[in-house]
Design a protein around this motif. Structure first.
Motif, PDB file in Angstrom:
ATOM      1  N   ASP A 108      38.166 -50.824 -35.297  1.00 45.15           N
ATOM      2  CA  ASP A 108      37.426 -51.699 -35.656  1.00 45.15           C
ATOM      3  C   ASP A 108      36.715 -52.549 -34.846  1.00 45.15           C
ATOM      4  OD1 ASP A 108      39.655 -52.533 -38.375  1.00 45.15           O
ATOM      5  OD2 ASP A 108      38.597 -51.390 -38.228  1.00 45.15           O
ATOM      6  N   ASP A 109      37.547 -52.685 -33.241  1.00 45.02           N
ATOM      7  CA  ASP A 109      36.522 -53.500 -32.029  1.00 45.02           C
ATOM      8  C   ASP A 109      35.743 -53.248 -32.015  1.00 45.02           C
ATOM      9  OD1 ASP A 109      40.380 -54.599 -31.713  1.00 45.02           O
ATOM     10  OD2 ASP A 109      38.416 -55.389 -32.718  1.00 45.02           O
ATOM     11  N   TYR A 110      35.546 -51.734 -31.972  1.00 44.55           N
ATOM     12  CA  TYR A 110      34.502 -51.011 -31.168  1.00 44.55           C
ATOM     13  C   TYR A 110      32.948 -50.785 -32.141  1.00 44.55           C
ATOM     14  CZ  TYR A 110      38.077 -48.734 -28.026  1.00 44.55           C
ATOM     15  OH  TYR A 110      39.005 -48.528 -27.250  1.00 44.55           O
ATOM     16  N   THR A 111      31.786 -50.982 -30.817  1.00 45.79           N
ATOM     17  CA  THR A 111      30.405 -50.261 -31.110  1.00 45.79           C
ATOM     18  C   THR A 111      30.685 -48.729 -31.213  1.00 45.79           C
ATOM     19  OG1 THR A 111      29.898 -52.634 -30.770  1.00 45.79           O
ATOM     20  CG2 THR A 111      28.173 -50.000 -30.844  1.00 45.79           C
ATOM     21  N   ILE A 112      30.329 -48.676 -32.647  1.00 45.49           N
ATOM     22  CA  ILE A 112      29.378 -46.868 -32.278  1.00 45.49           C
ATOM     23  C   ILE A 112      27.803 -46.138 -32.135  1.00 45.49           C
ATOM     24  CG2 ILE A 112      30.035 -44.704 -33.336  1.00 45.49           C
ATOM     25  CD1 ILE A 112      32.603 -46.040 -32.364  1.00 45.49           C
ATOM     26  N   ARG A 158      31.470 -52.461 -35.114  1.00 43.62           N
ATOM     27  CA  ARG A 158      31.743 -52.441 -36.401  1.00 43.62           C
ATOM     28  C   ARG A 158      32.618 -53.511 -36.502  1.00 43.62           C
ATOM     29  NH1 ARG A 158      34.493 -47.642 -38.629  1.00 43.62           N
ATOM     30  NH2 ARG A 158      36.135 -48.872 -39.628  1.00 43.62           N
ATOM     31  N   SER A 159      32.610 -54.625 -35.691  1.00 46.90           N
ATOM     32  CA  SER A 159      33.262 -55.893 -35.924  1.00 46.90           C
ATOM     33  C   SER A 159      32.689 -56.670 -36.747  1.00 46.90           C
ATOM     34  CB  SER A 159      33.793 -56.819 -34.916  1.00 46.90           C
ATOM     35  OG  SER A 159      32.342 -56.204 -33.419  1.00 46.90           O
ATOM     36  N   ASP A 160      31.145 -56.911 -36.871  1.00 45.07           N
ATOM     37  CA  ASP A 160      29.676 -57.655 -37.711  1.00 45.07           C
ATOM     38  C   ASP A 160      29.103 -57.011 -38.016  1.00 45.07           C
ATOM     39  OD1 ASP A 160      28.519 -58.937 -34.661  1.00 45.07           O
ATOM     40  OD2 ASP A 160      28.633 -56.734 -35.440  1.00 45.07           O
ATOM     41  N   PRO A 184      30.172 -60.586 -26.420  1.00 48.45           N
ATOM     42  CA  PRO A 184      28.726 -60.898 -26.406  1.00 48.45           C
ATOM     43  C   PRO A 184      27.888 -60.435 -25.798  1.00 48.45           C
ATOM     44  CG  PRO A 184      30.299 -62.704 -26.352  1.00 48.45           C
ATOM     45  CD  PRO A 184      30.790 -61.664 -25.863  1.00 48.45           C
ATOM     46  N   LEU A 185      26.627 -59.888 -26.652  1.00 49.51           N
ATOM     47  CA  LEU A 185      25.478 -59.140 -26.325  1.00 49.51           C
ATOM     48  C   LEU A 185      23.668 -59.955 -26.207  1.00 49.51           C
ATOM     49  CD1 LEU A 185      25.807 -55.600 -27.936  1.00 49.51           C
ATOM     50  CD2 LEU A 185      26.183 -55.988 -25.798  1.00 49.51           C
ATOM     51  N   GLY A 186      24.414 -60.721 -26.730  1.00 49.54           N
ATOM     52  CA  GLY A 186      22.884 -62.160 -26.227  1.00 49.54           C
ATOM     53  C   GLY A 186      21.982 -61.662 -27.579  1.00 49.54           C
ATOM     54  N   PRO A 187      21.191 -62.017 -27.332  1.00 55.91           N
ATOM     55  CA  PRO A 187      19.789 -61.948 -28.009  1.00 55.91           C
ATOM     56  C   PRO A 187      19.598 -60.019 -27.853  1.00 55.91           C
ATOM     57  CG  PRO A 187      19.071 -63.011 -25.788  1.00 55.91           C
ATOM     58  CD  PRO A 187      20.488 -63.090 -25.915  1.00 55.91           C
ATOM     59  N   PRO A 188      18.797 -60.103 -28.943  1.00 56.00           N
ATOM     60  CA  PRO A 188      18.271 -57.995 -29.351  1.00 56.00           C
ATOM     61  C   PRO A 188      17.942 -57.766 -27.952  1.00 56.00           C
ATOM     62  CG  PRO A 188      17.613 -60.108 -31.099  1.00 56.00           C
ATOM     63  CD  PRO A 188      18.163 -60.731 -30.167  1.00 56.00           C
ATOM     64  N   GLN A 189      16.614 -58.664 -27.594  1.00 53.84           N
ATOM     65  CA  GLN A 189      16.133 -58.258 -26.423  1.00 53.84           C
ATOM     66  C   GLN A 189      17.234 -57.568 -25.483  1.00 53.84           C
ATOM     67  OE1 GLN A 189      15.879 -60.678 -27.610  1.00 53.84           O
ATOM     68  NE2 GLN A 189      15.143 -62.109 -25.913  1.00 53.84           N
ATOM     69  N   ASN A 190      18.172 -57.733 -25.098  1.00 52.50           N
ATOM     70  CA  ASN A 190      19.106 -57.571 -24.679  1.00 52.50           C
ATOM     71  C   ASN A 190      19.990 -56.872 -25.245  1.00 52.50           C
ATOM     72  OD1 ASN A 190      18.021 -59.969 -22.250  1.00 52.50           O
ATOM     73  ND2 ASN A 190      18.933 -61.327 -23.056  1.00 52.50           N
ATOM     74  N   ALA A 191      20.175 -57.166 -26.110  1.00 57.93           N
ATOM     75  CA  ALA A 191      21.577 -56.673 -26.864  1.00 57.93           C
ATOM     76  C   ALA A 191      21.343 -54.665 -26.174  1.00 57.93           C
ATOM     77  CB  ALA A 191      22.263 -57.062 -28.110  1.00 57.93           C
TER      78      ALA A 191
END
Length: 133
Positions: free
Chosen positions: A30-34, A53-55, A103-110
């Motif tokens: 649940d806490d991971y990005t895949i 998976r979180s948001d 937190p990844l920040g704005p989409p262009q950074n994420a």
């Protein structure tokens, strides 16, 4: 033991579709990005899509945007990559990987973070996708 199992690859004609699966076990998904990555012969591993998976936030690189769709089945602990309108240049070994991000920040950074192989902790074994012209 943390495990990621990628499957669903195969041989398909250009314009066809495949659905890849990434089944996770041994950790709390649940806490991971895949992330989904691919590596063609002689080329570097390339991040193409990810899902949190979180948001539920998703990212796609320009090379697959509009053709690939990433989704998650929480009950099955599985992430899917639906690949449509496949092209010969999509031929590669496809890998899934897992990482936890703040937190990844704005989409262009994420997008730079979630598509970087160095950011991921756990990897599946890869599944071959071959698209014939």
């Amino acid at each position: 033991e943390v495990q990621l199992q990628a499957s669903g690859g195969g041989l398909v004609q250009a314009g066809g579709s495949l659905r890849l699966s990434c089944a996770a076990s041994g950790f709390t998904f649940d806490d991971y990005t895949i992330g989904w990555f691919r590596q063609a012969p002689g080329k570097e591993r390339e991040g193409i899509s990810s899902i949190s998976r979180s948001d539920g936030s998703t990212y796609y690189t320009e090379s697959v945007k509009g053709r690939f769709t990433i989704s998650s089945d929480n009950a099955e602990n599985t992430v899917y990559l639906q690949m449509n309108s496949l092209k010969p240049e999509d031929t590669a070994v496809y890998y899934c990987a897992a990482a936890r991000f703040g937190p990844l920040g704005p989409p262009q950074n994420a997008i730079l973070v979630v598509t970087s192989p160095k950011r991921y902790d756990y990897w599946g074994q890869g599944t071959q996708v071959t698209v014939s012209s």
